[in-house]
Design a protein around this motif. Structure first.
Motif, PDB file in Angstrom:
ATOM      1  N   MET A   1       0.798  -1.342   0.036  1.00 25.87           N
ATOM      2  CA  MET A   1       0.400  -0.420  -0.112  1.00 25.87           C
ATOM      3  C   MET A   1       0.774   1.439  -0.307  1.00 25.87           C
ATOM      4  O   MET A   1       0.734   2.482  -0.650  1.00 25.87           O
ATOM      5  N   VAL A   2       2.099   1.007   0.543  1.00 26.49           N
ATOM      6  CA  VAL A   2       3.270   2.451   0.483  1.00 26.49           C
ATOM      7  C   VAL A   2       4.055   2.290   0.214  1.00 26.49           C
ATOM      8  O   VAL A   2       4.316   3.020  -0.437  1.00 26.49           O
ATOM      9  N   GLY A   3       4.187   1.837  -1.584  1.00 25.41           N
ATOM     10  CA  GLY A   3       4.570   1.691  -1.663  1.00 25.41           C
ATOM     11  C   GLY A   3       6.234   1.049  -2.219  1.00 25.41           C
ATOM     12  O   GLY A   3       6.957   1.176  -2.597  1.00 25.41           O
ATOM     13  N   LEU A   4       6.156  -0.332  -1.245  1.00 26.18           N
ATOM     14  CA  LEU A   4       7.742  -0.874  -0.771  1.00 26.18           C
ATOM     15  C   LEU A   4       7.708  -2.037  -1.349  1.00 26.18           C
ATOM     16  O   LEU A   4       6.496  -2.776  -2.233  1.00 26.18           O
ATOM     17  N   THR A   5       8.946  -2.766  -2.478  1.00 23.24           N
ATOM     18  CA  THR A   5       8.699  -3.927  -2.900  1.00 23.24           C
ATOM     19  C   THR A   5       9.207  -4.699  -1.759  1.00 23.24           C
ATOM     20  O   THR A   5       9.138  -4.246  -0.725  1.00 23.24           O
ATOM     21  N   ARG A   6       8.444  -5.845  -2.001  1.00 22.24           N
ATOM     22  CA  ARG A   6       8.965  -7.175  -0.564  1.00 22.24           C
ATOM     23  C   ARG A   6       9.622  -7.103  -0.618  1.00 22.24           C
ATOM     24  O   ARG A   6      10.711  -8.038   0.143  1.00 22.24           O
ATOM     25  N   GLN A   7      10.215  -7.405  -1.496  1.00 24.28           N
ATOM     26  CA  GLN A   7      12.797  -7.926  -0.830  1.00 24.28           C
ATOM     27  C   GLN A   7      12.729  -6.915   0.340  1.00 24.28           C
ATOM     28  O   GLN A   7      12.968  -6.868   1.259  1.00 24.28           O
ATOM     29  N   VAL A   8      12.109  -5.978   0.235  1.00 24.28           N
ATOM     30  CA  VAL A   8      12.647  -4.523   1.417  1.00 24.28           C
ATOM     31  C   VAL A   8      11.752  -4.527   2.701  1.00 24.28           C
ATOM     32  O   VAL A   8      12.153  -4.465   3.096  1.00 24.28           O
ATOM     33  N   THR A   9      10.427  -5.426   1.937  1.00 27.80           N
ATOM     34  CA  THR A   9       9.855  -5.428   3.577  1.00 27.80           C
ATOM     35  C   THR A   9      10.589  -6.976   4.048  1.00 27.80           C
ATOM     36  O   THR A   9      10.386  -6.695   5.688  1.00 27.80           O
ATOM     37  N   VAL A  10      10.574  -7.962   3.261  1.00 27.41           N
ATOM     38  CA  VAL A  10      11.415  -8.592   4.067  1.00 27.41           C
ATOM     39  C   VAL A  10      12.760  -8.503   4.963  1.00 27.41           C
ATOM     40  O   VAL A  10      12.966  -9.210   5.658  1.00 27.41           O
ATOM     41  N   GLN A  11      13.722  -7.556   3.851  1.00 26.54           N
ATOM     42  CA  GLN A  11      15.036  -6.934   4.509  1.00 26.54           C
ATOM     43  C   GLN A  11      14.454  -6.443   5.801  1.00 26.54           C
ATOM     44  O   GLN A  11      15.350  -6.911   6.434  1.00 26.54           O
ATOM     45  N   ALA A  12      13.332  -5.786   5.788  1.00 21.61           N
ATOM     46  CA  ALA A  12      13.132  -5.365   7.089  1.00 21.61           C
ATOM     47  C   ALA A  12      13.075  -6.100   8.648  1.00 21.61           C
ATOM     48  O   ALA A  12      13.306  -5.892   9.713  1.00 21.61           O
ATOM     49  N   VAL A  13      12.161  -6.762   7.936  1.00 24.41           N
ATOM     50  CA  VAL A  13      12.009  -8.234   9.175  1.00 24.41           C
ATOM     51  C   VAL A  13      13.180  -8.704   9.493  1.00 24.41           C
ATOM     52  O   VAL A  13      13.409  -9.458  11.160  1.00 24.41           O
ATOM     53  N   LEU A  14      14.065  -9.241   8.222  1.00 21.48           N
ATOM     54  CA  LEU A  14      15.060 -10.001   8.836  1.00 21.48           C
ATOM     55  C   LEU A  14      16.183  -8.959   9.425  1.00 21.48           C
ATOM     56  O   LEU A  14      16.629 -10.201  10.327  1.00 21.48           O
ATOM     57  N   LEU A  15      16.295  -8.461   9.248  1.00 17.48           N
ATOM     58  CA  LEU A  15      17.406  -7.591  10.082  1.00 17.48           C
ATOM     59  C   LEU A  15      17.075  -6.972  11.252  1.00 17.48           C
ATOM     60  O   LEU A  15      17.856  -7.239  12.508  1.00 17.48           O
ATOM     61  N   GLY A  16      15.597  -6.751  11.585  1.00 14.21           N
ATOM     62  CA  GLY A  16      15.474  -6.344  12.359  1.00 14.21           C
ATOM     63  C   GLY A  16      15.346  -7.310  14.006  1.00 14.21           C
ATOM     64  O   GLY A  16      15.777  -7.753  14.609  1.00 14.21           O
ATOM     65  N   GLU A  17      15.004  -8.549  13.099  1.00 13.26           N
ATOM     66  CA  GLU A  17      15.176  -9.676  14.300  1.00 13.26           C
ATOM     67  C   GLU A  17      16.860 -10.412  14.110  1.00 13.26           C
ATOM     68  O   GLU A  17      16.817 -10.677  15.743  1.00 13.26           O
ATOM     69  N   GLY A  18      18.004  -9.948  13.654  1.00 13.64           N
ATOM     70  CA  GLY A  18      18.690 -10.208  13.185  1.00 13.64           C
ATOM     71  C   GLY A  18      19.735  -9.218  14.315  1.00 13.64           C
ATOM     72  O   GLY A  18      20.089 -10.017  14.905  1.00 13.64           O
ATOM     73  N   ILE A  19      19.874  -8.612  13.969  1.00  8.10           N
ATOM     74  CA  ILE A  19      20.619  -7.530  15.818  1.00  8.10           C
ATOM     75  C   ILE A  19      19.560  -7.645  16.987  1.00  8.10           C
ATOM     76  O   ILE A  19      20.869  -7.480  17.569  1.00  8.10           O
ATOM     77  N   VAL A  20      18.556  -8.154  17.343  1.00  8.45           N
ATOM     78  CA  VAL A  20      18.055  -8.624  18.409  1.00  8.45           C
ATOM     79  C   VAL A  20      19.091  -9.601  19.372  1.00  8.45           C
ATOM     80  O   VAL A  20      19.084  -9.086  20.644  1.00  8.45           O
TER      81      VAL A  20
END
Length: 464
Positions: free
Chosen positions: A391-410
């Protein structure tokens, strides 16, 4: 027998020793239980596609409050120990196997050679570990099993006169640098891309650059720390070239080390080709203990006693995994995880694409304190975040990376991570001291995450 677990040694500060990570986790457990009464309970409808169960976007609805009672807290601890049994036994058998292996004298000879060597300086050691464990982490070969290698890092650190913090970081942080930006990890990147209907392991270019940056920063961080330790007086032990009390390395020592190496390599091969996990690695460590003991001419009783002694020395690091898992169990049974996800998704939806990507990254990081499983968090968040990203214009690759990186560093700072808490317990490192130590590295990693996500938005990172 000398154990590799520093915490097993008598403590000069029993008052500080009593402030164990168990206390911190139990406090968090109580807070989580209180949250099940305060946060409105809600659940998403679930559906199963291709054998994967995940949440249906927009289906969050209220359910009856399911607050945790005092007895539920202790039941959750018992269930946490039960569900974490494979990892717990892996940790125990690691300590047992290394105790038997060390008693043969083979490890002592190799580490003494490292301490004597002028070619293997601190940077060389860090570089070797970073390359090996960075690859093992980014491919998903070594994830939970990283605990098994931490005592080896500590032995190497001790052999060159550096502290346990360096030894733990030598294995755990280098592995995390690869795992946090997993390029070809089927359990994280593969699953998350599948949920987002992306081609498997697509977008490797930017993801590979991000992973390389993580590893390079980790190498620099550990190198600077090693230099600071040297300035503070931590020097390589002076080992005379000729020592009358020293037993030189023999062909039997090299056979024992070769046997142990082949055993570990066999597990890595099995993990890559046959999806071996904690259970198989636990069996491999038992096999290593028996084989090394027999090659070292230890009696059957001596092998058994040394193995049990090694297990007991590392018991604290094993049981703490179950305590961390108990927190997730309380939140899940209290039906408040879905509610938290729903609130976060409402905050993200109206943002600019770049801000939305950063918001997803931050919210995924916050959620990972409650959901220690990366695959579990992906199956919950991706079905919610993908429509928002569309809806906001993000590619799904970016969405996937946002979630993966958020999980990672924590993973490197979360007290609810059973792996992290187990690693720290094995190293005898207080959680507060670890946070202070790793904070600069996490800050740089977080900056890399945000920068690469913004770049991904601007370049319309795809394929879609």
């Amino acid at each position: 027998m000398t154990h590799v677990h520093p915490a097993a040694a008598p403590s000069a500060k029993p008052r500080q020793e009593s402030k164990s990570p168990y206390v911190l986790l139990f406090i968090i457990l109580i807070v989580a239980a209180i949250g099940t009464w305060v946060v409105p309970a809600g659940v998403f409808d679930k559906e199963t596609r291709d054998g994967i169960t995940f949440a249906v976007s927009g289906s969050l609805h209220a359910v009856e409050q399911s607050g945790a009672r005092p007895l539920d807290i202790f039941v959750a601890v018992a269930k946490g120990l039960q569900t974490s049994a494979p990892i717990i036994f892996l940790i125990l058998f690691t300590g047992g196997a290394l105790a038997v292996l060390e008693s043969t004298g083979a490890i002592h000879q190799v580490l003494k050679g490292i301490a004597r060597s002028s070619r293997l300086n601190d940077f060389s050691i860090i570089l070797i570990f970073a390359l090996v464990f960075g690859v093992l982490g980014t491919t998903g070969v070594v994830v939970n099993a990283v605990i098994a290698f931490v005592p080896i890092g500590m032995l190497v650190a001790r052999s060159v006169g550096l502290n346990p913090m360096f030894g733990v970081s030598l294995v755990y942080l280098t592995c995390a640098a690869g795992f946090n930006t997993a390029i070809t990890n089927p359990a994280t990147t593969g699953l998350t891309q599948r949920l987002a209907q992306l081609p498997l392991f697509s977008g490797m270019g930017l993801r590979g650059i991000t992973s390389a940056l993580f590893v390079v920063v980790c190498i620099v961080f550990l190198t600077l720390y090693a230099r600071r330790c040297r300035r503070n007086g931590e020097q390589r032990p002076v080992i005379p070239v000729e020592d009358a009390t020293d037993v030189p390395a023999t062909w039997r020592h090299w056979i024992i080390l070769a046997f142990a190496s082949v055993t570990l390599i066999s597990f890595i091969y099995g993990a890559m080709t046959a999806q071996w996990g904690e259970i198989e690695m636990t069996a491999m460590f038992l096999f290593m203990a028996v084989g090394s003991g027999l090659l070292g001419r230890l009696s059957a009783s001596d092998i058994a006693n040394r193995f049990i002694g090694g297990c007991s020395g590392i018991l604290q690091g094993a049981l703490i995994v179950g305590m961390a898992r108990a927190i997730s169990i309380v939140l899940e049974h209290g039906n408040i995880l879905d509610s938290i996800v729903g609130y976060l998704s409402e905050l993200i939806a109206p943002l600019h694409p770049a801000m939305a990507a950063v918001g997803m990254h931050i919210s995924a990081a916050l959620m990972h304190f409650a959901i220690s499983s990366g695959s579990g968090e992906s199956t919950l968040l991706i079905p919610i975040y993908v429509p928002i990203g569309d809806m906001v214009g993000l590619t799904r690759q970016v969405t996937v990376q946002a979630v993966l990186l958020g999980e990672g560093i924590v993973n490197c700072v979360s007290p609810t991570s059973g792996i992290l808490m187990g690693v720290l317990a094995v190293g005898g490192i207080p959680f507060g001291r670890w946070l202070k130590f790793v904070a600069p590295l996490i800050a740089v990693w977080a900056a890399i995450c945000i920068i690469t996500l913004v770049i991904g938005v601007e370049m319309n990172w795809g394929p879609f």
